[in-house]
Motif scaffolding. Structure first.
Motif, short mmCIF file in Angstrom:
data_model
loop_
_atom_site.label_atom_id
_atom_site.label_comp_id
_atom_site.label_asym_id
_atom_site.label_seq_id
_atom_site.Cartn_x
_atom_site.Cartn_y
_atom_site.Cartn_z
N VAL A 1 -6.06 14.45 -4.43
CA VAL A 1 -5.72 15.16 -3.19
C VAL A 1 -6.07 16.65 -3.32
CG1 VAL A 1 -3.78 15.84 -1.72
CG2 VAL A 1 -3.98 13.47 -2.48
N ALA B 1 -3.22 10.79 -8.26
CA ALA B 1 -3.20 11.09 -6.82
C ALA B 1 -3.14 12.60 -6.60
CB ALA B 1 -2.00 10.41 -6.16
N LEU C 1 -7.53 12.81 1.63
CA LEU C 1 -7.11 11.56 0.98
C LEU C 1 -5.60 11.36 1.00
CD1 LEU C 1 -9.46 11.38 -2.15
CD2 LEU C 1 -9.49 9.88 -0.15
N ALA C 2 -4.83 12.44 1.25
CA ALA C 2 -3.37 12.30 1.26
C ALA C 2 -2.92 11.21 2.22
CB ALA C 2 -2.71 13.63 1.61
N PRO D 1 0.83 -1.21 0.00
CA PRO D 1 0.00 0.00 0.00
C PRO D 1 0.87 1.26 0.00
CG PRO D 1 -0.75 -1.56 1.67
CD PRO D 1 0.57 -2.05 1.16
N VAL D 2 0.40 2.28 -0.70
CA VAL D 2 1.11 3.56 -0.77
C VAL D 2 0.08 4.66 -0.51
CG1 VAL D 2 2.52 5.09 -2.19
CG2 VAL D 2 2.66 2.62 -2.53
N ARG D 3 0.43 5.61 0.36
CA ARG D 3 -0.51 6.70 0.62
C ARG D 3 -0.62 7.61 -0.60
NH1 ARG D 3 1.67 5.98 5.73
NH2 ARG D 3 3.43 7.35 5.36
N LEU D 4 -1.84 8.11 -0.81
CA LEU D 4 -2.06 9.01 -1.95
C LEU D 4 -1.14 10.23 -1.86
CD1 LEU D 4 -5.89 8.60 -2.19
CD2 LEU D 4 -4.36 8.38 -4.14
N GLY D 5 -0.90 10.71 -0.65
CA GLY D 5 0.00 11.84 -0.48
C GLY D 5 1.42 11.51 -0.95
N THR E 1 -4.60 8.51 2.96
CA THR E 1 -5.27 7.24 2.66
C THR E 1 -4.38 6.36 1.79
OG1 THR E 1 -7.37 8.40 2.75
CG2 THR E 1 -7.37 6.27 1.67
N ASN E 2 -4.35 5.07 2.11
CA ASN E 2 -3.52 4.13 1.34
C ASN E 2 -4.24 3.63 0.10
OD1 ASN E 2 -0.89 3.56 2.42
ND2 ASN E 2 -1.92 2.78 4.25
N ALA F 1 1.29 11.47 -4.70
CA ALA F 1 1.17 12.84 -5.23
C ALA F 1 2.50 13.57 -5.16
CB ALA F 1 0.09 13.59 -4.46
#
Lengths: 505, 391
Positions: free
Chosen positions: B304, B300, B310-311, A463-467, B313-314, A470
């Motif tokens: 975001v 992403a 959402l940043a 799993p990778v965080r959206l942050g 969130t996995n 980004a």
């Protein structure tokens, strides 16, 4: 000089890194854990070392020697806590996208590596077949129990039942004993008949794999000293308890692993550790495009080269052979990946050790391989997918209603396999239930050299965080890891971003 | 009229055609070289949208089809019973948000044109939008709400349509690949040759999505459908904080012409399973499935920007699929002008799930000589806009 990246720092990866460095390559060794050794040599962290770590570990001296060599070698960069979250293939080769740091921490650093050669030594996790009650607290995979024992010195319970199939049950029971638990019994699904056929029909192989036999003998000695009963032809067919395991039902199995009616008996226990074999961690090999065997291991040639140029594989992802095979394969793979000749020197000796170890792996499968009768202990209300709590009855019902036997459709209509573990626990079980007993070839999930079955495909390896996604650089930049040998790191860069844009599917 | 019809493709469009034809009395055989609901239909979000469609034939088809879906979801549930996996039809509505005044004026012009064509599109200020979606980014300056945007679970929907078609007499055969035509008198198509023998038919309908060009070629014709790759990201399950389908409409800041089709660059929504889906990229790279990290990174960034929470969130999985892309952005629903007996229902790009019911009805009506509910000419294989692109 060749840049070689080795993914996985268990026995295979450690041996590969050392061999590659000896053959003159610049080596980067990555592992997701915060230390070296993998599951096999999992140990207490350096800040609280144990005086007698060796008691819990086979070949502890080998590990010490390997890790010392790697830490001191000027051409080797060791990168712990490095999670390869995806792998990209492009015409020029392979690109690894990595996040370095604690998975739950805030500041993971992005790193991109584009090595000349890649050695995959990602290992395997243990496989647990579902049975009624296996979702109860107190039921552990044998691997998890062993990790707690080796890594934290914690026993999972006071009265523990160990069950499943394969020689791995013995070191697990042994680890539990060393952390002070009472092992009520070790129940091996394989019956004496198949065990004898697997183990005794080629006795010279056992002599050849003397190291392995010696290791097992040590574990058996532990069981004898503690008067633990090892019972072949039996399985835990149910776990009981109100919110926590307080007992299990053990039953005898027939040759096909179907429980024999009338043989059930109840055993009091506050924990049960179960393992029915291993599932190789194939995510990176599949993303790299490596061909798989019909039994879903990475296909390799005599030099451990995969079907993809520039990619080698070693250890459990090429077949479950144990640490001796992994060490030998790693040595061969590392030598070849560095451009060395795998037919000379230590690699030559390793090749011989590997063929002995492979004979051992084949015997494990013959003696302990999963037989289709196990579905006989399932009930309609037995949970198959623990993440989504999908039951065996619901899977059968959905198959009957939709007429679909295809894993992807059944996953999406029954929700089995869609949860956080991403079918790592239940994927193969689900596929075997869909393909039906007897469909050995298809149950294994594919054809020799064919495409990877969908249940093993995971482009997001972790799993990778959206942050974090980004924050990945959108333009091409050169990145290196901060380490004493940063200058020795392979060329690192990030691809330029695609044109933004999207529509709605 | 009774007819033997072969449908090539057991995705959502093939399933809708099979159901419509079988219920109208045709003897239907659905063939798929893979499994049912395993291609494009299994790799999208199941969007039923009017919000992304400007005035024109696609919007007309969508308007009819979305109304049809609402009734169809109930019909299927009644027919197949409560144990059948739900198609999860949810009329949750959509919200297009923008973060710049230029974007806002473009969005408003687009919504005006849609309203003139009968679409319910409600303009909102930032505060009003935040009442609908409290977690929107502070930078959101305005929005348009589309109450009729909806959602189904596309695999369950495809399986339900196929199950219903089977109940009406259709046969679904998977693992059967069409390899060539079975020709009758005067070169008329009289069925197909498959990997499992010949199947005779009065009509053959190609509903093979992005693979339709290949099937058409095997049957001695052609259709200019191409694959367009898209990726969807799926997060780990969490308590739902996103109530509608929320689209990033900042595309409008870069768009000059008010008449341009809306091309949002992020679609964000919660599912009943608790995950958040983030769609969706768009690349023309053939059938190349190789992962490129730059794609989820860009998705992403956009997600975001709309929902900053959402940043943290996995993302736990992604999937990549191929949409059937037509050069003039309209599906083909009708007979092949060259090869008699050959029909097409394909080229819906990313809108196949939404447009499937109306497509099935329109195809069945034409094929069986009944009165179509819509004028079929805009979707014809030999329409001028398609002939231009081929010349």
């Amino acid at each position: 000089m060749r840049d070689v990246v080795v993914v996985g720092a268990g026995p295979a990866g450690l041996a590969a890194a050392r061999a590659a460095a000896s053959a003159g390559a610049l080596v980067t060794l990555l592992d997701a854990a915060d230390g070296l050794g993998g599951q096999y040599w999992r140990h207490l962290p350096a800040e609280r070392p144990a005086g007698r770590e060796g008691l819990l570990h086979h070949k502890w001296a080998t590990f010490g020697e390997l890790s010392d060599v790697l830490r001191e070698h000027p051409a080797v960069t060791v990168l712990p806590s490095a999670q390869v979250w995806s792998l990209e293939r492009h015409d020029g080769g392979i690109r690894l996208n990595i996040l370095v740091g604690e998975p739950d921490g805030a500041g993971r650093q992005a790193l991109v590596l584009e090595p000349d050669a890649l050695v995959l030594a990602t290992g395997a996790h243990d496989r647990t077949l579902p049975f009624p009650g296996w979702q109860l607290p107190g039921v552990y995979s044998a691997g998890a129990a062993q990790a707690l024992a080796k890594g934290e010195r914690v026993a999972v319970g006071r009265r523990v039942v160990v069950a499943g199939a394969g020689p791995f049950l013995l070191p697990v029971a042994s680890s539990l004993l060393q952390t002070g638990a009472t092992v009520v019994g070790v129940h091996e699904a394989g019956r004496i008949g198949s065990l004898a056929r697997g183990w005794l029909n080629r006795p010279w192989e056992l002599a050849g794999a003397a190291g392995k036999a010696g290791e097992l003998a040590g574990y058996v000695g532990d069981l004898l000293r503690h008067r633990v009963r090892w019972r072949p032809g039996e399985a835990v067919v149910a776990a009981h308890g109100d919110g926590q395991v307080d007992a299990v039902t053990v039953a005898r199995l027939d040759e096909r692993w179907a429980p024999v009616a009338g043989t059930e008996r109840r055993v009091e226990a506050d924990a049960v550790c179960v393992s029915h074999g291993f599932t190789p961690r194939l995510e990176l090999a599949i993303a790299a495009g490596c061909d798989l065997s019909s039994s879903r291991f990475v296909l390799v040639d005599d030099t451990q080269a995969t079907s993809v140029r520039g990619v080698w594989a070693a250890g459990e992802i090429t077949g479950i052979g144990g640490a001796d095979a992994a060490l030998a394969e790693g040595t061969v793979a590392g030598t070849a990946a560095a451009g060395g000749n795998a037919g000379t020197g230590t690699a030559r000796a390793a090749l011989r050790a590997r063929s002995r170890a492979r004979g051992f792996a084949a015997r494990i499968e013959a003696a302990h391989g999963i037989r289709p009768g196990w579905t006989g202990w399932l009930r309609d209300d037995t949970v198959v997918c623990r993440c989504e709590e999908t039951t065996y009855g619901r899977v059968r019902e959905v198959v009957e209603l939709t007429g679909s036997h295809e894993a992807r459709s059944v996953k999406l209509t029954s929700r089995a396999g869609l949860g956080p573990c991403q079918a790592r626990m239940c994927g193969r079980t689900l596929q075997e239930l869909l393909d039906g007993p007897g469909a050995r070839g298809r149950a294994a999930g594919g054809v020799e050299g064919g495409p990877a079955p969908t249940v093993d495909r995971r482009p997001f390896v972790v799993p990778v965080r959206l942050g974090e996604l980004a924050a990945l650089p959108a333009t091409s930049t050169s990145r290196t890891a901060t380490s004493r040998t940063a200058s020795a790191l392979p060329t690192a860069s990030f691809p330029s971003a695609s044109q933004p844009g999207g529509d709605r599917t | 009229m009774a007819a033997d019809v072969v449908i090539v493709g057991a995705g959502i469009v093939g399933a809708a055609c099979a159901r419509a034809l079988a219920r109208a009395g045709a003897r239907v055989t659905v063939l798929d070289r893979g499994a049912a609901a395993a291609g494009t239909s299994a790799h999208g979000e199941g969007n039923l949208l009017v919000s992304d469609k400007g005035p024109g034939p696609e919007l007309e088809l969508a308007t009819v089809s979305l109304r049809r879906w609402a009734a169809l979801a109930e019909e299927l549930a009644d027919e197949l019973g409560p144990r059948f996996p739900s198609v999860e039809h949810e009329a949750k509505g959509g919200l297009v948000v923008v973060t710049s005044t230029e974007g806002l004026s473009g969005l408003r012009r687009f919504a005006d044109a849609q309203r003139a064509s009968g679409v319910e599109a409600v303009e909102m200020g930032a505060e009003q939008a935040r009442e609908l979606e409290p977690d929107l980014a502070p930078g959101v300056v305005g929005a348009v709400h589309y109450p009729h945007d909806a959602q189904v679970q596309p695999v369950a929907a495809t399986e339900a349509l196929l199950a219903s078609a089977r109940r009406a007499g259709a046969e679904v055969r998977t693992g059967v690949e069409v390899t060539g035509p079975l020709l009758g008198a005067g070169g008329r198509l009289a069925g197909v040759v498959t990997s499992r023998g010949e199947v005779a038919a009065d009509a053959v309908v190609v509903a093979a999505g992005p693979w339709s060009a290949e099937v058409a070629e095997r049957l001695g014709s052609s259709i200019p459908v191409r694959p367009r790759r898209g990726m969807v990201l799926v997060t780990t399950p969490m308590p739902q904080r996103i109530r509608r389908k929320v689209y990033d409409g900042d595309y409008f800041a870069a768009t000059q012409s008010a008449g341009a089709e809306l091309q949002t660059s992020a679609v964000i929504e919660s599912t009943q399973g608790g995950t958040v889906l983030i769609g969706s990229s768009r690349e023309q790279v053939g059938f190349d499935e190789r992962f490129r990290a730059a794609v989820p990174a860009e998705m992403a960034r956009r997600a975001v920007a709309v929902f900053p929470f959402l940043a943290q969130t996995n993302v736990m999985r992604s999937y990549v699929g191929f949409r059937p892309y037509m050069p003039d952005h309209l599906p083909v629903i009708g007979p092949d002008p060259v090869r008699a007996g050959l029909w097409f229902a394909t080229g819906h790009e990313g809108a196949g799930v939404g447009l499937a019911p109306a497509t099935g009805d329109l195809l069945a009506a034409q094929l069986l000589g009944l009165d179509p509910a819509l004028d079929p000419r805009p979707y014809a294989v030999d329409r001028p806009t398609l002939l231009e692109t081929q010349s």
